[in-house]
Design a protein around this motif. Sequence first.
Motif, PDB file in Angstrom:
ATOM      1  N   UNK A 178      -2.913   8.777 -17.229  1.00 39.45           N
ATOM      2  CA  UNK A 178      -2.620   7.844 -16.151  1.00 39.45           C
ATOM      3  C   UNK A 178      -3.634   7.984 -15.032  1.00 39.45           C
ATOM      4  N   UNK A 179      -3.582   7.008 -14.124  1.00 36.89           N
ATOM      5  CA  UNK A 179      -4.499   7.015 -12.991  1.00 36.89           C
ATOM      6  C   UNK A 179      -4.201   8.249 -12.131  1.00 36.89           C
ATOM      7  N   UNK A 209      -6.550  -7.483 -10.401  1.00 32.39           N
ATOM      8  CA  UNK A 209      -6.467  -6.521 -11.502  1.00 32.39           C
ATOM      9  C   UNK A 209      -6.622  -7.259 -12.834  1.00 32.39           C
ATOM     10  N   UNK A 239     -10.141 -13.460 -20.621  1.00 27.31           N
ATOM     11  CA  UNK A 239     -11.174 -12.522 -20.182  1.00 27.31           C
ATOM     12  C   UNK A 239     -12.456 -12.654 -21.006  1.00 27.31           C
ATOM     13  N   UNK A 293       0.543  -0.955 -14.808  1.00 26.11           N
ATOM     14  CA  UNK A 293      -0.892  -1.132 -14.690  1.00 26.11           C
ATOM     15  C   UNK A 293      -1.480  -1.555 -16.028  1.00 26.11           C
ATOM     16  N   UNK A 294      -2.585  -2.280 -15.948  1.00 24.31           N
ATOM     17  CA  UNK A 294      -3.191  -2.835 -17.164  1.00 24.31           C
ATOM     18  C   UNK A 294      -3.445  -1.753 -18.205  1.00 24.31           C
ATOM     19  N   UNK A 352      -1.981   0.931 -18.700  1.00 21.97           N
ATOM     20  CA  UNK A 352      -0.757   1.565 -19.183  1.00 21.97           C
ATOM     21  C   UNK A 352       0.029   0.617 -20.088  1.00 21.97           C
ATOM     22  N   UNK A 388       0.800  -1.213   0.000  1.00 28.98           N
ATOM     23  CA  UNK A 388       0.000   0.000   0.000  1.00 28.98           C
ATOM     24  C   UNK A 388       0.834   1.264   0.000  1.00 28.98           C
ATOM     25  N   UNK A 396     -10.630  -0.653 -20.660  1.00 33.06           N
ATOM     26  CA  UNK A 396      -9.756  -1.644 -20.061  1.00 33.06           C
ATOM     27  C   UNK A 396      -9.827  -2.954 -20.846  1.00 33.06           C
ATOM     28  N   UNK A 432      -8.432  -9.207 -15.589  1.00 41.54           N
ATOM     29  CA  UNK A 432      -9.786  -9.462 -16.096  1.00 41.54           C
ATOM     30  C   UNK A 432      -9.979 -10.925 -16.472  1.00 41.54           C
ATOM     31  N   UNK A 474       2.318   7.696  -4.215  1.00 42.61           N
ATOM     32  CA  UNK A 474       1.794   8.378  -5.386  1.00 42.61           C
ATOM     33  C   UNK A 474       1.000   9.602  -4.951  1.00 42.61           C
ATOM     34  N   UNK A 518       0.692   3.312  -3.245  1.00 43.23           N
ATOM     35  CA  UNK A 518      -0.534   4.080  -3.374  1.00 43.23           C
ATOM     36  C   UNK A 518      -0.385   5.431  -2.665  1.00 43.23           C
ATOM     37  N   UNK A 529      -7.168  -1.062 -11.035  1.00 37.37           N
ATOM     38  CA  UNK A 529      -5.717  -0.967 -11.126  1.00 37.37           C
ATOM     39  C   UNK A 529      -5.135  -0.517  -9.806  1.00 37.37           C
ATOM     40  N   UNK A 530      -3.801  -0.511  -9.715  1.00 36.14           N
ATOM     41  CA  UNK A 530      -3.187  -0.120  -8.454  1.00 36.14           C
ATOM     42  C   UNK A 530      -3.614   1.307  -8.119  1.00 36.14           C
ATOM     43  N   UNK A 531      -3.923   1.529  -6.854  1.00 33.88           N
ATOM     44  CA  UNK A 531      -4.347   2.853  -6.448  1.00 33.88           C
ATOM     45  C   UNK A 531      -5.830   3.109  -6.616  1.00 33.88           C
ATOM     46  N   UNK A 532      -6.597   2.113  -7.017  1.00 29.64           N
ATOM     47  CA  UNK A 532      -8.030   2.338  -7.196  1.00 29.64           C
ATOM     48  C   UNK A 532      -8.780   2.151  -5.888  1.00 29.64           C
ATOM     49  N   UNK A 533      -8.113   1.646  -4.860  1.00 25.01           N
ATOM     50  CA  UNK A 533      -8.751   1.503  -3.563  1.00 25.01           C
ATOM     51  C   UNK A 533      -9.268   0.106  -3.276  1.00 25.01           C
ATOM     52  N   UNK A 581      -7.636  -2.735  -2.627  1.00 19.96           N
ATOM     53  CA  UNK A 581      -6.980  -3.387  -1.493  1.00 19.96           C
ATOM     54  C   UNK A 581      -7.343  -2.719  -0.177  1.00 19.96           C
ATOM     55  N   UNK A 582      -7.463  -1.404  -0.195  1.00 15.18           N
ATOM     56  CA  UNK A 582      -7.841  -0.696   1.029  1.00 15.18           C
ATOM     57  C   UNK A 582      -9.280  -1.057   1.409  1.00 15.18           C
TER      58      UNK A 582
END
Lengths: 309, 320, 330
Positions: free
Chosen positions: C281-282, C216, B261, B186-187, B189, A18, C257, C218, A24, A21, C44-48, C50-51
């Motif tokens: 980017x995200x 992540x 998928x 990331x997917x 990217x 984490x 995606x 699909x 970033x 995240x 994707x990473x940072x999308x929340x 895991x949190x």
Amino acid sequence: MPRSIRASGWGHSMAETYGRELRRAGADANSPVRRLVLLLRRYPLGAAGAFILTVFVLAAIFADAITWLDPLRTNAPEKLMVPGGKHWFGSDVMGRDIYSRIVFGARISLAVSLGATTLGSVLGVAVGLASGYLGGTFDLCVQRVMDVLQALPLLVLALVTSAALGPSLTNTVIAIAIPMIPASARVIRSNTLALREAAFIEAAQVQGMSEWRIAIRHILPNTVAPLIVLATAQLGSAILTEASLSFLGLGIPEPAPSWGRMLSESAAEYMRTAPWLVIFPGAAISLMVFGTNLLGDALRDILDPRQRG
Amino acid sequence: MTPVLQVEDLKKHYPVKSGFLRRTTGTVFAVDGVSFSIAPGETLGLVGESGCGKSTVARTVMRLVEPTSGRIVVEGTDIAGLSKAALRPFRREMQMVFQDPFSSLNPRMSAGDIVREPLLVHNVASGREADERVAALFAQVGLRPGQMGNFPHQFSGGQRQRISIARALALNPRLIVADEPVSALDVSIQAQVINLLMDLQRDQGLAYLFIAHDLAVVEHISHKVAVMYLGRIVEYADKTSLYRRPQHPYTEALLSAVPVPDPKLKRRKRLLEGDVPSPMRPPPGCAFHTRCPYAEARCKVEAPVLRELAPGHVAACHLR
Amino acid sequence: MIADPILEVAGLRTVFFTAAGLVRAVEDVSFTLRRGEVLAVVGESGCGKSITALSLMRLVPSPPGRIVAGSVKLEGRDLLAISEAEMRAVRGNLMSMIFQEPMTSLNPVLTVGEQIAETVRLHRDVSKADAWARAVEMLRRVRIPEPAQRAKEYPHQLSGGMRQRAMIAIALACDPKVLIADEPTTALDVTIQAQILDLMLQLQQESGTSVLLITHDLGVVAETAQRVVVMYAGRKIEEASVEDLFARPMHPYTHGLMRSIPHLAAMSGAVAERLQEIPGMVPALSNLPGGCAFAARCGHADAACAAGVPPLEERRPDHYVACWHAGTLV
């Protein structure tokens, strides 16, 4: 949730999974002023340490401007004056002004400790970089020498060196610098070993860069942060060592005002009758070491979070 | 056409040392007799699971590790035994892009300096000329030249991989060895970087040795594909042939294991039993026989060689 | 027939107080996990995602994190309202979790058997011998050969796939109602990933455990889940059955995606000439734009998208999407 997860893996994997995240998220607050404000708010003790050191450094630089009495001039009629009036911190047995001697002593203390730390770090970097990068037998031999140096306490080694070289400003710097080499050599060596495996070092090799260029351009700059952390920590012990050497009569020779010597001259005889002779130099040493330690801890947290204890 | 890279019977064995005296007690057969060639403008995909030796092939070809034996032929010269100094001119011919966009850039150098450095090292350009070249490279990989002064941590993972690609392009190489260049991204990217690599190939005739574990990505980008298992190539063919008609049971199992998928596609999976054996003790005979659903008695004793089963399609299996 | 809900998450909001400001890692996320189903949370990473999983387990590192709103009801009981002691009785017992990295999630100085037995004894009043027997039984259930032998081994003696099996054994040792799997196969090779996913599905059918699968990938979603929640920048942006989502993705992000990943041509029959990119980017969670967080990367964005966060609406039966233009884009 089994204890094993909470006890061992958990904190670690948390940081890895984490952290990015959050990193970033943090990568955006980048105006230098805002970052400084954030740092000060986050590390108030570090800021206090930096403030204390700054006061001492300014005092050392502008010593002539902020004192009005010659720290070396003896004045028998005004000996052992109580603090106040003309002598803010009182005067010593020869009538020298303690305040002036403290201020000029800051100059000596800082010159010796900064000089010794710089010299020790430079030599340590050279040894550590060569040792980590060349490896092999050279590394093995160098490491054993470092082991021997580290087996002796800093003060003992400094004492022996200082006694061998004789008391003088330069020799004191050298005597304190030599025992400091192993610590920075170790830090640089282990960083060099870790960095050798980094992909950007391989990228440099792929480009056909010489080993020398890789060491100077790519490895060295990446060891600066841990080195600064270590050097700040060593600064404190350098100040203490200088004071100790001078206290034992092996450091800065008379008549230069050294805090350690000021203590040794007066500790035994005047502790009861004129305690200001002991209190002010003692406080100056403690305050300066305290300041460097506070700053060092904060720098370690900021620059090298992995070493947080 | 002469290949940009020809690798013949490449081997990389690591001695395993243990005990107080650091005696050699075993050998890791990381790469054990690999041959392939890459034509100009062509992409060879190298796939396999972790520990199969695909990254070691890349690193050996780039001479980041010394080959144990074999030939690495670039421009008619075997570079396997060249000294560092003699190797330098060949560095301009082949460059590398690494997997981890976070550790492959020096955090203390600006993006512009990172891309400029190969130009300086090889005395290709300096000063104003180098600046212009770096700016052009930035534009080429889809970065703004205005970002040249920024440091790596100010870029996202995808952008950092673009910097890495710009650095590799700086010397105008004919071949780029890309070791898992998108697997850390990331997917959303990944497609950007894959498209960039393919555009560069189209515009400049670059050849790639593209190493990845993602079979769909490899299929998308490659012309030819080699499948590795325990240090050896077990199947090698052009992309369509290999993906449509896999010959080796391992390739078959790999393809079957890829999650697709598309929920409407209810495939029967051919699940492999067990784990990949240790490359320190590769099984005798066919290294894959411990997991192969078709293995027979001879597979356990006799090592199969690569045979051409269809034009340009080779596989190492007794049963085909 | 729709099974009754076992885990109901409503209005979950988790924030982090960082040096850079407030990070809204999970923003108003609601979903329902039904009994015996596999629900995938994809992003994707940072999308929340895991949190979100950590919030359900109340394992968000605090400070700097804090769950500031919402409810997480396990069989009707709100886990956010109970005491930490009560929560400890839930974790590993009623609800357990497996992580991406099996090496760091296992304690290196305890044998695998000890770690399973420890979990059992933590939640069940059983003797040491019984707990050990249960550990061996669990290793057998996760198809580890020679389970009695393997129980006495340490994590470093096992391969990556075996370790993840051991993690699953620990997680399932107390027959939890809900299993949260956070990227359980991401660190594994493709043939091992196939084994583990297959195993998880078999165990899920044997035990009836409900699974919340965070991923992540699909492809993994399509092959394992019945329903899917798509997250972007801390919010849920789409939810549908897996068939409906892949056949008719409604959010431009989900759609993009799916178009951006290469498909095995042997399976889908067609070779895409060029992958569709999602530009940009995200966005950083600390610095989200107003309005729809995806607007800056979206080809359909207009003034409405920048003006306000689109609400999650049911656009087709059981297909929810948060997009101002979901009605016009299909």
